[in-house]
Design a protein around this motif. Structure first.
Motif, PDB file in Angstrom:
ATOM      1  N   ASP A  74       0.828  -1.210   0.000  1.00 52.67           N
ATOM      2  CA  ASP A  74       0.000   0.000   0.000  1.00 52.67           C
ATOM      3  C   ASP A  74       0.861   1.259   0.000  1.00 52.67           C
ATOM      4  N   ARG A  75       1.934   1.198   0.754  1.00 49.63           N
ATOM      5  CA  ARG A  75       2.834   2.352   0.823  1.00 49.63           C
ATOM      6  C   ARG A  75       3.516   2.584  -0.521  1.00 49.63           C
ATOM      7  N   LEU A  76       3.917   1.505  -1.174  1.00 49.18           N
ATOM      8  CA  LEU A  76       4.533   1.616  -2.492  1.00 49.18           C
ATOM      9  C   LEU A  76       3.556   2.178  -3.514  1.00 49.18           C
ATOM     10  N   ARG A  77       2.315   1.693  -3.469  1.00 48.88           N
ATOM     11  CA  ARG A  77       1.311   2.156  -4.418  1.00 48.88           C
ATOM     12  C   ARG A  77       1.073   3.666  -4.274  1.00 48.88           C
ATOM     13  N   ARG A  78       0.959   4.123  -3.027  1.00 51.00           N
ATOM     14  CA  ARG A  78       0.753   5.556  -2.797  1.00 51.00           C
ATOM     15  C   ARG A  78       1.960   6.368  -3.264  1.00 51.00           C
ATOM     16  N   PHE A  79       3.153   5.835  -3.015  1.00 49.10           N
ATOM     17  CA  PHE A  79       4.369   6.532  -3.413  1.00 49.10           C
ATOM     18  C   PHE A  79       4.427   6.715  -4.926  1.00 49.10           C
ATOM     19  N   PHE A  80       4.150   5.642  -5.685  1.00 48.55           N
ATOM     20  CA  PHE A  80       4.248   5.727  -7.136  1.00 48.55           C
ATOM     21  C   PHE A  80       3.075   6.483  -7.760  1.00 48.55           C
ATOM     22  N   ASP A  81       1.940   6.525  -7.071  1.00 51.98           N
ATOM     23  CA  ASP A  81       0.851   7.377  -7.543  1.00 51.98           C
ATOM     24  C   ASP A  81       1.250   8.849  -7.466  1.00 51.98           C
ATOM     25  N   ARG A  82       2.070   9.171  -6.459  1.00 52.09           N
ATOM     26  CA  ARG A  82       2.480  10.562  -6.257  1.00 52.09           C
ATOM     27  C   ARG A  82       3.726  10.937  -7.067  1.00 52.09           C
ATOM     28  N   TYR A  83       4.733  10.059  -7.071  1.00 52.58           N
ATOM     29  CA  TYR A  83       6.011  10.413  -7.688  1.00 52.58           C
ATOM     30  C   TYR A  83       6.391   9.550  -8.896  1.00 52.58           C
ATOM     31  N   GLY A  84       5.594   8.527  -9.178  1.00 47.84           N
ATOM     32  CA  GLY A  84       5.983   7.568 -10.211  1.00 47.84           C
ATOM     33  C   GLY A  84       6.070   8.120 -11.609  1.00 47.84           C
ATOM     34  N   LYS A  85       5.429   9.281 -11.865  1.00 43.77           N
ATOM     35  CA  LYS A  85       5.460   9.835 -13.222  1.00 43.77           C
ATOM     36  C   LYS A  85       6.884  10.128 -13.678  1.00 43.77           C
TER      37      LYS A  85
END
Length: 204
Positions: free
Chosen positions: A78-89
């Motif tokens: 869940d933490r990874l998913r939130r991180f990449f939703d925010r910075y993954g671009k």
């Protein structure tokens, strides 16, 4: 992109291939479908050795896979998913990509690491769910190596065979990916069908 890859391989040779394939796994927008076929083309011109090209490509890919495994091992899904939703671009990765790779791993288990290396969009990120699931590290490396050697060898050979038309490899890989995907889908349906029949028989 292509000119930069040509320049780096020209300047650094096998080290350049290793570096590019490592970066390709850390930053998916850098395409291995261009790096290794280009190296294969260089082999066809007698500028590089086929075995060393494949070795350099495999070494770079496995090195690039390790940080993703470690990241998955240290962080929750869940933490990874939130991180990449925010910075993954900035890396070309989204939270949906994380979910997709995790579902792939849950469906296929450890073998997902092997087969995932042959599926664009999955092969780079498959290291994350393997780390999240705390997959045995030695097995992770072994299954990864089998898939990576196959992927790198195919790309290099296609580049070697196509010569100056190495840029057409992406078209060939679309076909190969489709075939592999269909074969895996059939395998999944067959597996789920057998499982359903066993459950049905046990309840009857």
């Amino acid at each position: 992109m292509a000119e930069w890859i040509v320049s780096l391989i020209g300047q650094l040779g096998y080290v350049g291939i290793t570096l590019l394939m490592c970066l390709e796994n850390l930053f998916p927008p850098i395409p291995s479908e261009l790096i290794m076929p280009l190296a294969g083309f260089a082999v066809s011109q007698g500028k590089m050795n086929l075995g060393l090209v494949i070795f350099a490509g495999v070494a770079g890919t496995i090195l690039g896979a390790l940080p993703w495994y470690y990241l998955g091992y240290r962080m929750k899904a869940d933490r990874l998913r939130r991180f990449f939703d925010r910075y993954g671009k900035w890396l070309g990765i989204s939270g949906k990509d994380i979910v997709k790779s995790q579902q792939w791993f849950q469906r296929h288990g450890n073998k997902a690491v092997l087969w995932g290396r042959l599926i664009p969009g999955v092969r780079t990120l498959i290291s994350l769910p393997a780390g999240i699931a705390a997959m045995n590290f030695a097995q992770f490396v072994l299954f990864s190596l089998i898939g990576i050697v196959a992927w790198v060898t195919i790309l290099t050979y296609l580049g070697f065979s196509l010569g100056k038309e190495y840029h057409l490899v992406s078209d060939y890989m679309d076909t190969i990916t489709t075939v592999v995907g269909i074969a895996l889908l059939i395998g999944i349906i067959f597996f789920l069908g057998k499982r359903f029949l066993r459950r049905h028989q046990s309840h009857s």
